[in-house]
Write a protein that holds these residues in place. Structure first.
Motif, PDB file in Angstrom:
ATOM      1  N   TRP A 151      -7.166   4.596  -7.837  1.00  0.00           N
ATOM      2  CA  TRP A 151      -6.687   3.134  -7.474  1.00  0.00           C
ATOM      3  C   TRP A 151      -6.797   3.224  -6.019  1.00  0.00           C
ATOM      4  N   ARG A 152      -6.297   4.135  -5.212  1.00  0.00           N
ATOM      5  CA  ARG A 152      -6.348   4.059  -3.863  1.00  0.00           C
ATOM      6  C   ARG A 152      -7.852   3.848  -3.575  1.00  0.00           C
ATOM      7  N   LEU A 182      -2.689  -2.078   0.531  1.00  0.00           N
ATOM      8  CA  LEU A 182      -2.210  -1.608  -0.558  1.00  0.00           C
ATOM      9  C   LEU A 182      -0.972  -2.230  -1.322  1.00  0.00           C
ATOM     10  N   ASN A 201      -9.355   0.336  -4.024  1.00  0.00           N
ATOM     11  CA  ASN A 201      -8.497  -0.713  -3.148  1.00  0.00           C
ATOM     12  C   ASN A 201      -8.736  -0.188  -1.675  1.00  0.00           C
ATOM     13  N   LYS A 202      -9.788   0.710  -1.169  1.00  0.00           N
ATOM     14  CA  LYS A 202      -9.874   1.157   0.087  1.00  0.00           C
ATOM     15  C   LYS A 202     -10.034  -0.195   0.997  1.00  0.00           C
ATOM     16  N   GLU A 212      -1.958  -5.313  -2.991  1.00  0.00           N
ATOM     17  CA  GLU A 212      -2.761  -4.987  -4.133  1.00  0.00           C
ATOM     18  C   GLU A 212      -1.957  -4.364  -5.380  1.00  0.00           C
TER      19      GLU A 212
END
Length: 118
Positions: free
Chosen positions: A94-95, A103, A98-99, A106
């Motif tokens: 997930w991280r 966060l 979504n880099k 998101e």
């Protein structure tokens, strides 16, 4: 990526068939679990890491090896209980997806997607 208990053909082949379209070229090391991929409709290219990092056709596993290294670096240094491993892996993915984004925003958007169905 998926957490598995075993890395044998009986475990990995059903996952490959579920998530990867037939006819796809799969590049792997010489692990025996992948030996029958061509019989199941996949193109299979091997990289023998005891001899080379890139095979004579130019295929390599460097991207997934690097991705896995990044994932392992994000795991707690004291180890992970088997029951929690999938959660750590999902958080890493997930991280990664979504880099460069906010966060928190998101996360809220993803929560909204999940709970707007109820």
């Amino acid at each position: 990526m998926a957490a598995v208990d075993k890395r044998d053909e009986a475990t990995l082949l059903p996952l490959i068939q579920r998530h990867i379209a037939k006819g796809t070229t799969i590049v792997s090391d010489c692990c025996k679990a992948y030996i029958n991929l061509e019989r199941h409709g996949y193109e299979h290219r091997l990289v023998n890491h005891s001899k080379e990092f890139v095979n004579s056709e130019g295929f390599h596993t460097n991207k997934i090896e690097g991705h896995w290294r990044q994932a392992k670096c994000k795991l707690p240094c004291f180890g992970v209980r088997k029951i929690a491993f999938s959660s750590h892996l999902v958080e890493f993915l997930w991280r990664y997806e979504n880099k460069g984004k906010d966060l928190f925003v998101e996360f809220l958007c993803d929560v909204k997607k999940i709970y707007s169905e109820f």
